[in-house]
Design an enzyme around this catalytic site. Structure first.
Site, PDB file in Angstrom:
ATOM      1  N   CYS A 177       0.831  -1.203   0.000  1.00 41.68           N
ATOM      2  CA  CYS A 177       0.000   0.000   0.000  1.00 41.68           C
ATOM      3  C   CYS A 177       0.869   1.258   0.000  1.00 41.68           C
ATOM      4  CB  CYS A 177      -0.914   0.011   1.218  1.00 41.68           C
ATOM      5  SG  CYS A 177      -1.863   1.544   1.388  1.00 41.68           S
ATOM      6  N   CYS A 225       0.426   3.710   3.356  1.00 40.25           N
ATOM      7  CA  CYS A 225       0.879   3.356   4.695  1.00 40.25           C
ATOM      8  C   CYS A 225       2.197   4.065   4.992  1.00 40.25           C
ATOM      9  CB  CYS A 225       1.073   1.842   4.801  1.00 40.25           C
ATOM     10  SG  CYS A 225      -0.476   0.903   4.860  1.00 40.25           S
ATOM     11  N   ASN A 281     -14.152   8.733  -1.716  1.00 40.50           N
ATOM     12  CA  ASN A 281     -14.740   7.574  -2.378  1.00 40.50           C
ATOM     13  C   ASN A 281     -14.396   6.352  -1.546  1.00 40.50           C
ATOM     14  OD1 ASN A 281     -15.556   9.155  -4.568  1.00 40.50           O
ATOM     15  ND2 ASN A 281     -13.681   8.774  -5.694  1.00 40.50           N
ATOM     16  N   HIS A 303      -6.597   1.739   1.507  1.00 41.16           N
ATOM     17  CA  HIS A 303      -6.271   2.528   2.694  1.00 41.16           C
ATOM     18  C   HIS A 303      -7.293   3.667   2.858  1.00 41.16           C
ATOM     19  CE1 HIS A 303      -2.960   3.723   5.557  1.00 41.16           C
ATOM     20  NE2 HIS A 303      -3.731   4.803   5.591  1.00 41.16           N
ATOM     21  N   HIS A 332      -8.789   6.923   2.830  1.00 38.55           N
ATOM     22  CA  HIS A 332      -8.292   8.193   2.305  1.00 38.55           C
ATOM     23  C   HIS A 332      -9.378   8.879   1.494  1.00 38.55           C
ATOM     24  CE1 HIS A 332      -7.990   5.790  -1.356  1.00 38.55           C
ATOM     25  NE2 HIS A 332      -7.782   6.902  -2.046  1.00 38.55           N
ATOM     26  N   GLN A 363      -9.822  12.617  -1.329  1.00 39.12           N
ATOM     27  CA  GLN A 363      -9.100  13.437  -2.297  1.00 39.12           C
ATOM     28  C   GLN A 363      -9.611  14.876  -2.250  1.00 39.12           C
ATOM     29  OE1 GLN A 363      -8.271  11.486  -6.241  1.00 39.12           O
ATOM     30  NE2 GLN A 363      -9.749   9.970  -5.504  1.00 39.12           N
TER      31      GLN A 363
END
Length: 348
Positions: free
Chosen positions: A71, A74, A157, A168, A170, A172
């Site tokens: 990932c 991370c 999203n 992960h 998150h 935007q």
């Protein structure tokens, strides 16, 4: 909150947001060898609709659903460098390596809500959700000041059904060089409503929903969450501050303090919608803010839109002919029924 800015190996900006003002954030160099940053995407105007379309072919090469041990969001580990050079973080924001918008066409950023790969926004503590809200607000201020930026859009999203390519937790932020079509349409409607009635459209909508009550999902002293009367998505909620403001920057301290718990409550309700054992509910969570500069900017009402494409267990809402070609949505779930299910999904 402590804010620490640095640069990644290819020159992209990275900002750490720590909850503690006295957090020690030593500079950690990004030692990776990265290819040059891609050329900016192209904004093309649709002559029939007068709307901008972004063409960004380099995004075809973006990272797609890597295994957890690879990932890129991370924290870095010895022998496994990532987009986050530090060994841990609270909230981190950096310029997207595969941006739809960059340079003269705007900017795209990634917001990492936590360094815990297996967490979700709904699992965050209220204090961490408040830090994310502070980061969204700070980035709105910073990006709004960039030359050529017309509108700032913070969003999350969640789920592969939405098209997420990284697991992960998150979100935007897009800084558009134009006012988005949805926002432009809302501003037109608000201006017409003011001319016709002398009142504000957003205030009237919220007041009507509160009086009706059937679609209200949750309320606080400073926020109201309701399913829109003409909801397009099977389960969709709008969250409006009681005191209308144009953007995140204009929220007062009381509204900021109340929002994290309400936001987390709604996300957890969405995860309970389809019963115990159901996979996490995919959703889009989007902040609608006024453009940076617009003749009717002060008529806009900041609000959060939260919706899912899941209409029933194992069934998704697809944007087919009517929605995709004509932008006329057909909703299989009555908004009043959606609101009732969301009310019942409150924690015990």
């Amino acid at each position: 909150m402590k804010k620490t800015a640095t640069r990644l190996a290819d020159g992209r900006e990275l900002i750490y947001y720590d909850a503690r003002d006295d957090a020690a954030r030593a500079a950690v160099t990004d030692a990776r060898t990265l290819p040059p940053r891609p050329a900016a995407g192209e904004v093309r105007d649709d002559p029939l609709l007068g709307e901008g379309v972004v063409v960004a072919s380099h995004r075809q090469d973006r990272t797609h659903l890597p295994p957890p041990e690879q990932c890129p969001l991370c924290p870095s580990r010895p022998g496994r460098p990532t987009e986050i050079p530090a060994a841990d973080y609270d909230v981190a924001v950096f310029e997207n390596r595969f941006p739809a918008l960059s340079g003269e066409t705007g900017r795209c950023e990634v917001v990492c809500f936590t360094d815990d790969h297996d967490a979700s926004f709904a699992a965050l503590a209220p204090e961490r959700a408040a830090l994310v809200l502070a980061a969204w607000t700070d980035r709105t201020a910073e990006l709004s000041a960039l030359p050529g930026v017309a509108q700032v859009f913070c969003f999350e999203n969640r789920g592969i059904e939405i098209g997420v390519t990284l697991a992960h937790p998150h979100g935007q932020i897009y800084a558009y060089p134009f006012v988005t079509p949805r926002t432009a349409r809302m501003l037109e409607r608000a201006a017409a409503h003011r001319a016709e009635t002398g009142r504000n459209l957003f205030e009237d909508v919220v007041a009507a929903e509160r009086v009706d009550g059937r679609r209200v999902v949750a309320e606080g002293a400073h926020w109201t969450a309701f399913v829109p009367r003409a909801a397009r998505w099977p389960y969709e909620v709008q969250v409006h501050p009681r005191r209308r403001v144009p953007d995140l920057l204009a929220l007062d301290d009381a509204a900021r303090a109340e929002f994290p718990a309400l936001h987390l409550d709604l996300l957890r309700r969405f995860d309970r919608l389809f019963g115990a054992g159901a996979p996490p509910t995919p959703y889009v969570c989007a902040w609608h803010q006024a453009p940076v500069a617009h003749p009717h900017r002060d008529e806009f009402g900041l609000h959060l839109q939260l919706f899912t494409v899941r209409r029933a267990p194992g069934k998704l809402k697809f944007l087919a002919g009517s929605e995709s070609a004509m932008n006329v949505f057909v909703n299989d779930v009555p908004p009043e029924a959606a609101a009732e299910r969301l009310r019942k999904a409150a924690s015990a």
